[in-house]
Design a protein around this motif. Structure first.
Motif, PDB file in Angstrom:
ATOM      1  N   ASN A 205      39.550  51.295  37.434  1.00 13.29           N
ATOM      2  CA  ASN A 205      38.183  51.532  36.965  1.00 13.29           C
ATOM      3  C   ASN A 205      37.202  50.492  37.485  1.00 13.29           C
ATOM      4  OD1 ASN A 205      38.644  49.237  35.386  1.00 13.29           O
ATOM      5  ND2 ASN A 205      38.842  50.384  33.463  1.00 13.29           N
ATOM      6  N   MET A 206      37.692  49.449  38.174  1.00 14.09           N
ATOM      7  CA  MET A 206      36.880  48.428  38.848  1.00 14.09           C
ATOM      8  C   MET A 206      36.103  47.516  37.894  1.00 14.09           C
ATOM      9  SD  MET A 206      37.534  48.820  42.062  1.00 14.09           S
ATOM     10  CE  MET A 206      36.207  48.087  43.030  1.00 14.09           C
ATOM     11  N   VAL A 207      36.350  47.614  36.604  1.00 20.57           N
ATOM     12  CA  VAL A 207      35.619  46.786  35.646  1.00 20.57           C
ATOM     13  C   VAL A 207      36.539  46.024  34.684  1.00 20.57           C
ATOM     14  CG1 VAL A 207      33.561  48.230  35.724  1.00 20.57           C
ATOM     15  CG2 VAL A 207      35.346  48.729  34.036  1.00 20.57           C
ATOM     16  N   GLU A 208      37.849  46.090  34.929  1.00 21.93           N
ATOM     17  CA  GLU A 208      38.804  45.375  34.093  1.00 21.93           C
ATOM     18  C   GLU A 208      39.825  44.670  34.972  1.00 21.93           C
ATOM     19  OE1 GLU A 208      39.865  47.450  30.092  1.00 21.93           O
ATOM     20  OE2 GLU A 208      39.743  49.032  31.606  1.00 21.93           O
ATOM     21  N   ILE A 209      40.225  43.482  34.545  1.00 23.75           N
ATOM     22  CA  ILE A 209      41.251  42.727  35.253  1.00 23.75           C
ATOM     23  C   ILE A 209      42.623  43.286  34.899  1.00 23.75           C
ATOM     24  CG2 ILE A 209      42.269  40.453  35.634  1.00 23.75           C
ATOM     25  CD1 ILE A 209      39.422  40.745  36.682  1.00 23.75           C
ATOM     26  N   ASP A 210      43.456  43.477  35.919  1.00 28.89           N
ATOM     27  CA  ASP A 210      44.809  43.991  35.735  1.00 28.89           C
ATOM     28  C   ASP A 210      45.782  42.819  35.754  1.00 28.89           C
ATOM     29  OD1 ASP A 210      47.141  45.385  35.652  1.00 28.89           O
ATOM     30  OD2 ASP A 210      46.859  46.476  37.536  1.00 28.89           O
ATOM     31  N   GLY A 211      46.221  42.387  34.580  1.00 28.16           N
ATOM     32  CA  GLY A 211      47.112  41.238  34.487  1.00 28.16           C
ATOM     33  C   GLY A 211      46.338  39.944  34.336  1.00 28.16           C
ATOM     34  N   GLU A 212      46.894  38.856  34.856  1.00 24.58           N
ATOM     35  CA  GLU A 212      46.304  37.533  34.692  1.00 24.58           C
ATOM     36  C   GLU A 212      45.590  37.095  35.970  1.00 24.58           C
ATOM     37  OE1 GLU A 212      46.307  35.697  31.903  1.00 24.58           O
ATOM     38  OE2 GLU A 212      47.403  37.290  30.835  1.00 24.58           O
ATOM     39  N   MET A 213      44.476  36.396  35.800  1.00 28.85           N
ATOM     40  CA  MET A 213      43.847  35.716  36.920  1.00 28.85           C
ATOM     41  C   MET A 213      44.678  34.479  37.255  1.00 28.85           C
ATOM     42  SD  MET A 213      41.065  37.389  37.825  1.00 28.85           S
ATOM     43  CE  MET A 213      40.017  36.201  38.671  1.00 28.85           C
ATOM     44  N   GLN A 214      44.761  34.139  38.533  1.00 29.54           N
ATOM     45  CA  GLN A 214      45.542  32.970  38.926  1.00 29.54           C
ATOM     46  C   GLN A 214      44.750  32.075  39.868  1.00 29.54           C
ATOM     47  OE1 GLN A 214      48.544  35.720  40.732  1.00 29.54           O
ATOM     48  NE2 GLN A 214      48.460  34.308  42.474  1.00 29.54           N
ATOM     49  N   LYS A 215      45.038  30.791  39.829  1.00 31.34           N
ATOM     50  CA  LYS A 215      44.353  29.842  40.694  1.00 31.34           C
ATOM     51  C   LYS A 215      44.778  30.066  42.137  1.00 31.34           C
ATOM     52  CE  LYS A 215      43.390  24.935  41.387  1.00 31.34           C
ATOM     53  NZ  LYS A 215      43.647  23.548  40.918  1.00 31.34           N
ATOM     54  N   MET A 216      43.799  30.045  43.038  1.00 26.68           N
ATOM     55  CA  MET A 216      44.081  30.185  44.460  1.00 26.68           C
ATOM     56  C   MET A 216      44.528  28.831  44.998  1.00 26.68           C
ATOM     57  SD  MET A 216      43.561  33.417  45.154  1.00 26.68           S
ATOM     58  CE  MET A 216      44.496  33.562  43.622  1.00 26.68           C
ATOM     59  N   GLU A 217      45.811  28.741  45.336  1.00 30.73           N
ATOM     60  CA  GLU A 217      46.418  27.482  45.762  1.00 30.73           C
ATOM     61  C   GLU A 217      46.280  27.286  47.268  1.00 30.73           C
ATOM     62  OE1 GLU A 217      47.419  25.358  43.694  1.00 30.73           O
ATOM     63  OE2 GLU A 217      47.754  26.474  41.837  1.00 30.73           O
ATOM     64  N   GLY A 218      46.127  26.007  47.672  1.00 32.03           N
ATOM     65  CA  GLY A 218      46.101  25.665  49.078  1.00 32.03           C
ATOM     66  C   GLY A 218      44.716  25.510  49.674  1.00 32.03           C
ATOM     67  N   LEU A 219      43.666  25.667  48.876  1.00 35.83           N
ATOM     68  CA  LEU A 219      42.309  25.533  49.381  1.00 35.83           C
ATOM     69  C   LEU A 219      41.917  24.062  49.429  1.00 35.83           C
ATOM     70  CD1 LEU A 219      40.553  28.420  47.409  1.00 35.83           C
ATOM     71  CD2 LEU A 219      41.754  28.527  49.608  1.00 35.83           C
ATOM     72  N   GLU A 220      41.338  23.638  50.534  1.00 38.23           N
ATOM     73  CA  GLU A 220      40.927  22.250  50.686  1.00 38.23           C
ATOM     74  C   GLU A 220      39.470  22.060  50.294  1.00 38.23           C
ATOM     75  OE1 GLU A 220      40.441  18.865  54.219  1.00 38.23           O
ATOM     76  OE2 GLU A 220      41.586  20.704  54.593  1.00 38.23           O
ATOM     77  N   ASP A 221      39.208  21.217  49.304  1.00 35.84           N
ATOM     78  CA  ASP A 221      37.856  20.833  48.893  1.00 35.84           C
ATOM     79  C   ASP A 221      37.005  22.041  48.516  1.00 35.84           C
ATOM     80  OD1 ASP A 221      35.910  18.931  48.318  1.00 35.84           O
ATOM     81  OD2 ASP A 221      35.060  18.984  50.341  1.00 35.84           O
ATOM     82  N   PHE A 222      37.556  22.941  47.728  1.00 32.92           N
ATOM     83  CA  PHE A 222      36.801  24.129  47.303  1.00 32.92           C
ATOM     84  C   PHE A 222      35.654  23.746  46.367  1.00 32.92           C
ATOM     85  CE2 PHE A 222      35.845  27.441  44.232  1.00 32.92           C
ATOM     86  CZ  PHE A 222      35.641  28.547  45.040  1.00 32.92           C
ATOM     87  N   HIS A 223      34.487  24.340  46.608  1.00 29.83           N
ATOM     88  CA  HIS A 223      33.349  24.165  45.696  1.00 29.83           C
ATOM     89  C   HIS A 223      32.959  25.489  45.057  1.00 29.83           C
ATOM     90  CE1 HIS A 223      29.743  22.778  43.825  1.00 29.83           C
ATOM     91  NE2 HIS A 223      28.936  23.430  44.648  1.00 29.83           N
ATOM     92  N   GLU A 224      32.557  26.483  45.871  1.00 25.54           N
ATOM     93  CA  GLU A 224      32.117  27.775  45.354  1.00 25.54           C
ATOM     94  C   GLU A 224      32.026  28.764  46.514  1.00 25.54           C
ATOM     95  OE1 GLU A 224      28.364  26.841  43.557  1.00 25.54           O
ATOM     96  OE2 GLU A 224      27.309  26.720  45.468  1.00 25.54           O
ATOM     97  N   ALA A 225      31.432  29.937  46.252  1.00 22.58           N
ATOM     98  CA  ALA A 225      31.090  30.919  47.294  1.00 22.58           C
ATOM     99  C   ALA A 225      32.315  31.578  47.920  1.00 22.58           C
ATOM    100  CB  ALA A 225      30.217  30.278  48.372  1.00 22.58           C
ATOM    101  N   THR A 226      33.242  32.049  47.099  1.00 20.46           N
ATOM    102  CA  THR A 226      34.437  32.731  47.595  1.00 20.46           C
ATOM    103  C   THR A 226      34.085  34.016  48.333  1.00 20.46           C
ATOM    104  OG1 THR A 226      35.627  31.906  45.657  1.00 20.46           O
ATOM    105  CG2 THR A 226      36.690  33.653  46.938  1.00 20.46           C
ATOM    106  N   TRP A 227      34.737  34.223  49.477  1.00 23.08           N
ATOM    107  CA  TRP A 227      34.622  35.490  50.206  1.00 23.08           C
ATOM    108  C   TRP A 227      35.978  35.789  50.836  1.00 23.08           C
ATOM    109  CZ3 TRP A 227      31.269  39.368  50.421  1.00 23.08           C
ATOM    110  CH2 TRP A 227      31.449  40.334  51.424  1.00 23.08           C
ATOM    111  N   VAL A 228      36.458  37.025  50.719  1.00 16.62           N
ATOM    112  CA  VAL A 228      37.753  37.401  51.282  1.00 16.62           C
ATOM    113  C   VAL A 228      37.571  38.578  52.236  1.00 16.62           C
ATOM    114  CG1 VAL A 228      40.056  38.303  50.772  1.00 16.62           C
ATOM    115  CG2 VAL A 228      39.038  36.554  49.285  1.00 16.62           C
TER     116      VAL A 228
END
Length: 333
Positions: free
Chosen positions: A206-229
């Motif tokens: 339905n694109m408006v509910e999270i399925d399961g748990e959110m998890q931390k994205m591991e391995g990112l160096e010096d993350f601040h904001e502005a995620t794009w995939v």
């Protein structure tokens, strides 16, 4: 369907400098722009490609009609920081030269659950699934804006008009900068973050509910904001803004790669050096066979918080790493 949830704190830097009278006059004229009226196509011959209002945080997508659409935030004068940002426009093109302003698609007064004082409508994103466009945006629900962030959702059957607020996503912490990536199998993934934390997880159909748990994205160096995939040749790329602050130069744009959409990620370095703005926030998209990097700078206003969106071509090395994007003053065909 209404989707509600309380979220926890998130902070964003604010400036302390004064702005000039010249810039004030310029921004007043820009703010008098008719937001509700769809604009005619205009030709852009360089960067920034939107010059009649101040825009930032461009989220770029190519939809089923073959056009490229950009969903930015809108900086509003006076440039006290990010507190007066309270509305969104959409721009589109079919040739990367002629850009159409489709007008305002949403403002704070139309968000029924939002902060009574308005403002604080920061970097958005948009996704399409099963005939519906989903517009995701961060917005506080209370006067204490830094402790009441939610990720709102508005929907429409059109990519650049008719959006109506549908509440906000349940079960999320108080963070910003939503990003939605839909994989080749149709599974949608939701990412957001800020202040050093980036989290991701699956969205339900339905694109408006999270399925399961959110998890931390591991391995990112010096993350601040502005995620794009984005995804290319089976490789997932997570790009973002870092915490760089050296000799008056601020956010660099970094990226990491993975064989899965939720990591773990391997840091690959910087793909764009700081611009003349205190911040940067970008997106990467392929259009008619060419990859592009969208970002913002302050070249029109010379004020950190009156920003303007830009785009340049992006190229990959043979091993899949990204060649550094050199910002230009002209978009070359």
């Amino acid at each position: 369907m209404k989707i509600y949830n309380l979220l926890s704190p998130q902070r964003k830097k604010k400036p302390t400098h004064l702005f000039t009278a010249i810039i004030t006059g310029l921004t007043i004229m820009a703010s008098s722009h008719s937001f509700a009226q769809e604009q005619q196509s205009t030709q852009s011959v360089g960067n920034p490609f939107v010059t009649d209002i101040f825009t930032a945080d461009p989220s770029a997508h190519v939809w089923k009609d073959g056009r490229l659409y950009v969903y930015p935030s809108h900086d509003v004068a006076p440039p006290r920081g990010c507190d007066l940002m309270d509305r969104y426009h959409v721009y589109s093109t079919d040739d990367m030269v002629h850009w159409k302003d489709h007008g305002e698609i949403l403002n704070a007064s139309q968000v029924e659950w939002g902060r009574p004082e308005g403002g604080f409508m920061w970097a958005p994103d948009c996704a399409y699934k099963n005939g519906t466009y989903y517009f995701y945006f961060p917005h506080p629900s209370g006067t204490a804006w830094n402790s009441t962030w939610k990720i709102g959702v508005a929907t429409s059957k059109k990519p650049a008009s008719g959006f109506k607020s549908q509440g906000y996503i349940k079960g999320l912490e108080s963070m910003i900068d939503p990003c939605v990536f839909i994989d080749d199998d149709g599974q949608a993934y939701f990412y957001y973050g800020g202040g050093g934390t980036c989290k991701g997880g699956k969205l339900k159909s339905n694109m408006v509910e999270i399925d399961g748990e959110m998890q931390k994205m591991e391995g990112l160096e010096d993350f601040h904001e502005a995620t794009w995939v984005h995804k290319r040749n089976g490789i997932y790329y997570l790009s973002y803004s870092d915490n760089h602050d050296v000799n008056g130069k601020h956010n660099q744009m970094r990226y990491a790669t993975s064989n899965t959409p939720l990591g773990p990620w391997v840091s690959k370095g910087v793909y764009m050096d700081p611009t003349d703005s205190y911040t940067n926030h970008g997106s990467i998209v392929q259009f008619k066979g060419q990859w592009y990097a969208f970002y913002h700078n302050s070249s029109l206003s010379h004020q950190d918080w009156l920003r303007s969106i830009c785009v340049d071509k992006l190229y990959y090395n043979a091993d899949g790493t990204i060649k550094k994007v050199i910002p230009t003053g002209a978009i070359k065909k």
